[in-house]
Design a protein around this motif. Structure first.
Motif, mmCIF file in Angstrom:
data_model
loop_
_atom_site.group_PDB
_atom_site.id
_atom_site.type_symbol
_atom_site.label_atom_id
_atom_site.label_comp_id
_atom_site.label_asym_id
_atom_site.label_seq_id
_atom_site.Cartn_x
_atom_site.Cartn_y
_atom_site.Cartn_z
ATOM 1 N N ILE A 1 -61.702 37.315 -55.247
ATOM 2 C CA ILE A 1 -61.139 37.260 -56.599
ATOM 3 C C ILE A 1 -60.331 35.979 -56.812
ATOM 4 O O ILE A 1 -60.514 35.301 -57.819
ATOM 5 C CB ILE A 1 -60.316 38.527 -56.919
ATOM 6 C CG1 ILE A 1 -61.257 39.730 -57.018
ATOM 7 C CG2 ILE A 1 -59.566 38.352 -58.239
ATOM 8 C CD1 ILE A 1 -60.560 41.031 -57.362
ATOM 9 N N PRO A 2 -59.443 35.585 -55.877
ATOM 10 C CA PRO A 2 -58.703 34.338 -56.118
ATOM 11 C C PRO A 2 -59.635 33.146 -56.355
ATOM 12 O O PRO A 2 -59.383 32.323 -57.235
ATOM 13 C CB PRO A 2 -57.893 34.150 -54.835
ATOM 14 C CG PRO A 2 -57.720 35.513 -54.301
ATOM 15 C CD PRO A 2 -58.970 36.259 -54.656
ATOM 16 N N LYS A 3 -60.740 33.068 -55.597
ATOM 17 C CA LYS A 3 -61.687 31.974 -55.779
ATOM 18 C C LYS A 3 -62.373 32.069 -57.146
ATOM 19 O O LYS A 3 -62.630 31.054 -57.799
ATOM 20 C CB LYS A 3 -62.735 32.003 -54.661
ATOM 21 C CG LYS A 3 -63.398 30.672 -54.466
ATOM 22 C CD LYS A 3 -64.030 30.550 -53.091
ATOM 23 C CE LYS A 3 -64.342 29.106 -52.774
ATOM 24 N NZ LYS A 3 -64.899 28.965 -51.417
ATOM 25 N N VAL B 1 -55.024 43.760 -55.317
ATOM 26 C CA VAL B 1 -56.460 43.721 -55.601
ATOM 27 C C VAL B 1 -57.037 42.375 -55.192
ATOM 28 O O VAL B 1 -58.122 42.284 -54.609
ATOM 29 C CB VAL B 1 -56.720 43.997 -57.101
ATOM 30 C CG1 VAL B 1 -58.191 43.790 -57.426
ATOM 31 C CG2 VAL B 1 -56.291 45.399 -57.458
ATOM 32 N N MET B 2 -56.292 41.304 -55.489
ATOM 33 C CA MET B 2 -56.747 39.963 -55.134
ATOM 34 C C MET B 2 -56.861 39.802 -53.619
ATOM 35 O O MET B 2 -57.870 39.323 -53.108
ATOM 36 C CB MET B 2 -55.758 38.930 -55.659
ATOM 37 C CG MET B 2 -55.872 38.714 -57.144
ATOM 38 S SD MET B 2 -55.141 37.140 -57.556
ATOM 39 C CE MET B 2 -55.628 37.025 -59.279
ATOM 40 N N ILE B 3 -55.798 40.206 -52.919
ATOM 41 C CA ILE B 3 -55.778 40.066 -51.458
ATOM 42 C C ILE B 3 -56.925 40.858 -50.838
ATOM 43 O O ILE B 3 -57.612 40.385 -49.942
ATOM 44 C CB ILE B 3 -54.420 40.531 -50.883
ATOM 45 C CG1 ILE B 3 -53.317 39.553 -51.291
ATOM 46 C CG2 ILE B 3 -54.491 40.671 -49.373
ATOM 47 C CD1 ILE B 3 -51.920 40.034 -50.976
ATOM 48 N N LEU C 1 -53.189 48.020 -47.704
ATOM 49 C CA LEU C 1 -53.589 47.734 -49.087
ATOM 50 C C LEU C 1 -54.101 48.996 -49.771
ATOM 51 O O LEU C 1 -53.757 49.283 -50.919
ATOM 52 C CB LEU C 1 -54.680 46.653 -49.109
ATOM 53 C CG LEU C 1 -54.198 45.252 -48.740
ATOM 54 C CD1 LEU C 1 -55.392 44.336 -48.532
ATOM 55 C CD2 LEU C 1 -53.288 44.700 -49.827
ATOM 56 N N ASN C 2 -54.907 49.778 -49.030
ATOM 57 C CA ASN C 2 -55.501 50.985 -49.593
ATOM 58 C C ASN C 2 -54.419 51.981 -49.998
ATOM 59 O O ASN C 2 -54.419 52.519 -51.110
ATOM 60 C CB ASN C 2 -56.447 51.603 -48.562
ATOM 61 C CG ASN C 2 -57.357 52.630 -49.197
ATOM 62 O OD1 ASN C 2 -57.654 52.527 -50.386
ATOM 63 N ND2 ASN C 2 -57.755 53.625 -48.420
ATOM 64 N N ILE C 3 -53.459 52.190 -49.087
ATOM 65 C CA ILE C 3 -52.381 53.142 -49.374
ATOM 66 C C ILE C 3 -51.534 52.653 -50.553
ATOM 67 O O ILE C 3 -51.224 53.393 -51.483
ATOM 68 C CB ILE C 3 -51.512 53.353 -48.109
ATOM 69 C CG1 ILE C 3 -52.353 54.100 -47.053
ATOM 70 C CG2 ILE C 3 -50.243 54.128 -48.437
ATOM 71 C CD1 ILE C 3 -51.707 54.097 -45.689
ATOM 72 N N HIS D 1 -62.993 49.614 -57.987
ATOM 73 C CA HIS D 1 -61.528 49.475 -57.958
ATOM 74 C C HIS D 1 -61.101 48.042 -58.271
ATOM 75 O O HIS D 1 -59.950 47.791 -58.558
ATOM 76 C CB HIS D 1 -60.980 49.915 -56.601
ATOM 77 C CG HIS D 1 -61.433 49.037 -55.482
ATOM 78 N ND1 HIS D 1 -62.732 49.039 -55.034
ATOM 79 C CD2 HIS D 1 -60.780 48.118 -54.746
ATOM 80 C CE1 HIS D 1 -62.862 48.164 -54.055
ATOM 81 N NE2 HIS D 1 -61.689 47.587 -53.866
ATOM 82 N N HIS D 2 -62.050 47.075 -58.227
ATOM 83 C CA HIS D 2 -61.693 45.706 -58.610
ATOM 84 C C HIS D 2 -61.253 45.640 -60.065
ATOM 85 O O HIS D 2 -60.521 44.755 -60.454
ATOM 86 C CB HIS D 2 -62.879 44.770 -58.405
ATOM 87 C CG HIS D 2 -63.247 44.597 -56.966
ATOM 88 N ND1 HIS D 2 -62.317 44.271 -56.014
ATOM 89 C CD2 HIS D 2 -64.429 44.714 -56.331
ATOM 90 C CE1 HIS D 2 -62.918 44.202 -54.835
ATOM 91 N NE2 HIS D 2 -64.200 44.469 -55.004
ATOM 92 N N LEU D 3 -61.744 46.594 -60.842
ATOM 93 C CA LEU D 3 -61.381 46.629 -62.257
ATOM 94 C C LEU D 3 -59.869 46.744 -62.429
ATOM 95 O O LEU D 3 -59.341 46.508 -63.511
ATOM 96 C CB LEU D 3 -62.071 47.805 -62.952
ATOM 97 C CG LEU D 3 -63.535 47.559 -63.303
ATOM 98 C CD1 LEU D 3 -64.182 48.832 -63.796
ATOM 99 C CD2 LEU D 3 -63.610 46.484 -64.370
ATOM 100 N N ALA D 4 -59.177 47.110 -61.350
ATOM 101 C CA ALA D 4 -57.723 47.209 -61.420
ATOM 102 C C ALA D 4 -57.097 45.889 -61.848
ATOM 103 O O ALA D 4 -55.962 45.844 -62.297
ATOM 104 C CB ALA D 4 -57.158 47.654 -60.076
#
Lengths: 275, 275, 275, 275
Positions: free
Chosen positions: A185-187, B44-46, B60-62, B114-117
């Protein structure tokens, strides 16, 4: 008491030479300074070119040390010449002057840090004061006024641009995916910024038909919304057409503030007598 | 009746905290919300960066589940706190809030959703209300007014741009052909958009002399007609220079409408009493 | 005489349906026409994508023939329905209509010429008349007025841009030479246009330090002079802010001229009675 | 004395033909000149294309010599026809005329120098005078007035842009380093200019996440500050909307100055009688 007076007048004369460009000595000092800055920026650039560095390494190294020493002396003199040294040290120009001096010293401890000497380029901003370029000082003041007045609107605009890029980048990441260069996503956000600002490197570019459709939308969006900052500044400038021009280049002896009215006898900020 | 009153006042207080930023609690709530949004967008980005995801996957998931639960609770409270919940649910911010909450739930059924977040970034638009950034609210209102006023002209302009790109893209497809990368008309239209908007990826570029001539014409055209949206917005802005600034951040308890006059006692839309 | 009258009224009714959008039949006709145009542009696009063409070849081919026949009939009707057919045939829309009809016939003799059917996209410009989009008609009129008024200035500007690109391109050809991709002066001029307009494909880019210096100058030049067309159009638009809006969509029965005043009873050009 | 008079009138008539476009002969001369310039620029371009040069080498070579001889004769006549030849020789057009003539002679000594003949394109600027394009002369005068008035502001702006690029380029050199294509500070500065001006070749592009972050900032900066020159010129143009148009194309016989008022009988600069 005699001694103090001599000291004071000595300091005053130093202030005139270093901080002002109205006397012959003051102007000569500034011109020499400008040349030193230009030379030093050039040396840093040349040194970074490997083939040239190999050839002239010792010459460049020595030159940089000489200029650094000159800048160090100048910095100390600047601190001495002013009544309230802390005000200078923490002013915009004071910080730039310090940052311009230390990189070479730092390079003794951290390899590569002497490149920071390119920050000296910022010192070139003094050029406007030195050559009494009234018209240019007036012009840059007008520019700053217009920019300050439209700061809020441009801030809001950039905020929207960044949020749009985050969302559009995420959408493209989901559409194109890692196999087409949108590896994270950052890219993808970086790609969205490259596209929206119409830079378009082409290091990453969409390959799926749907991705190209979204990209087209982003491009047309970027092409259209560039009208917004432009419109903001244009209308601000149209409004400010008849703002007055400031041309006095004096700096107060004790507080170093500038922007005095032409013919002003005392500093408008601290009330000290002006030369 | 007592109970109803308590209930009403309970709801009223909740409304104040969640929907307004004028009380200390209301402000604190909004600041916490902002931090949660920022953190969630960051997560989400990370997560999308493979090397980082491998390292911190469970954390990240939690975190995302925790934030999603918080957002779910907030959404329910928003619906409860308002007198006409449907008006909120189908408002712009209502839909954004819902879309910001569900992606993680969806990811249980659809992989990748979940990227839609990242859509949560849109919630950041609340920032202007929260920090009582009167100047910025005024600035963005002015921007919106100018954009609305020039909507028709910009629409016509974009319509011409798209039609031009379709025709120019087709011509280039016939000149350059598939062997030079212009494999189909849609792709050539995509190229025409990339060129006209001065993005210029370079993933497709003309190779025949005649194609380069047409491309030059498109570029110069694109370089010249960018003046049109800019001129539109500039003239609109110049006209609107003295429009007034709106700074009240209250939202009506019953109909959730904003834009109340400073000092207004009743909602201008439904007549309910304002706090 | 009776017959002539019937004939005249028959022709008049046809004119109303085909040329105007004020009656229900006239509107219906135009909407069907729009859909046919859109479908036909889409078909041409799809056909150019090899994978889709292989799949739906016969369907696409038949559809295009059907639409071409419909357009042919429409064209004949347009010529019949008007009193002075030559005026229509040689008008802007008349030529577009002809060019939109013939590509498919031409494709019987010249392979590939049916792609020209994409020119049908130009017919979409009728959309503004059809939906009585007064605001949009007004907006596009204003745009055209501002562009016409600044035609001379933009012409001079583009003339300078082209001459600059010829000279800068030649200089770069001499500096960089064929070994760095600047294989001929026309190609270097093409590169100069790509650079000055800030498109920047990157298919050709300077490699020598001196070439990169000149390129930097061209870029900064291009970045600065884009202000010129923008300034021209902005000032023109600011001047034209209160020009009036034209909304009548009638076209004269005998001379086909438009732009009649609202409520006008006779054509302002030939004096024929309007419906 | 008789002879001197004849000589004078002979020179006067020559001046009329060569320097002015008001008489039939003068206009014919200028049109022939224009065609010769266009042909010559075209020949230089064609010659630089290897495949075409091989084919038509001797034709192109002879044509260029013919045109060069014609230009030489014209230059000598221009010098003879004017009373104060030095004024012409060192004027803008005089220097252009000389530079347009000598490249082919130079090519006898320096290989490749005949490409400089492309400088002849500058002579095309005469086109505005020749065709009495009053509107265009007026337009270009207005453009020049607006540009001159905003010279100072645009100068300050470009100065800031260059300093910013030096500093940002240096920072990127330190972040990305030689392994990512940022091989030296000058190259990084070149990259910063390519990025800030939104050209974006893509021959060099950042690869580290932090480099891409800085690049994003530069792009958004470049996207926003393009508003500044645009705003400057727009406001200047808005101010100059009603400046008058100059259309007289006469040039003084003795001092070659132009810009005479319509109907002026004497040169405003030296007082010589005008034709």
């Amino acid at each position: 008491m005699d001694k103090t007076e001599t000291n004071a007048s000595w300091r005053q004369r130093l202030h005139e030479i270093i901080y002002e460009a109205d006397t012959p000595f003051g102007k000569a000092f500034d011109v020499v300074l400008l040349i030193a800055i230009l030379a030093s920026v050039l040396f840093v650039m040349i040194e970074s070119v490997e083939s040239l560095d190999t050839k002239y390494h010792s010459f460049l190294n020595i030159s940089e040390w000489v200029i650094t020493l000159l800048f160090s002396i100048e910095y100390v003199l600047r601190v001495i010449a002013i009544k309230k040294p802390l005000k200078y040290i923490f002013s915009f120009y004071g910080l730039i002057d310090l940052l311009s001096t230390i990189p070479k010293y730092l390079s003794l401890f951290f390899i590569g840090s002497h490149h920071l000497a390119a920050l000296r380029a910022l010192r070139l901003l003094r050029i406007f004061r030195i050559f009494k370029m009234a018209r240019y000082i007036g012009a840059s003041n007008k520019l700053l006024i217009a920019l300050k007045a439209s700061r809020a609107k441009i801030g809001v605009f950039l905020f929207f641009v960044v949020i749009s890029c985050i969302i559009l980048g995420t959408i493209m990441y989901m559409i194109e995916g890692a196999e087409n260069g949108f590896t994270s996503i950052p890219k993808s956000v970086y790609w969205a910024i490259v596209t929206l600002t119409t830079v378009g490197y082409g290091d990453i570019s969409p390959h799926t038909p749907f991705g190209q459709l979204i990209a087209s939308v982003i491009m047309i969006l970027g092409y259209a919304i560039i009208a917004i900052p432009t419109g903001i500044v244009s209308s601000e400038m149209t409004k400010n057409l008849d703002s007055k021009i400031q041309t006095n280049t004096q700096a107060c002896v004790s507080c170093s503030i500038e922007d005095h009215k032409d013919g002003a006898g005392f500093c408008y900020d601290c009330g000290s007598k002006l030369n």
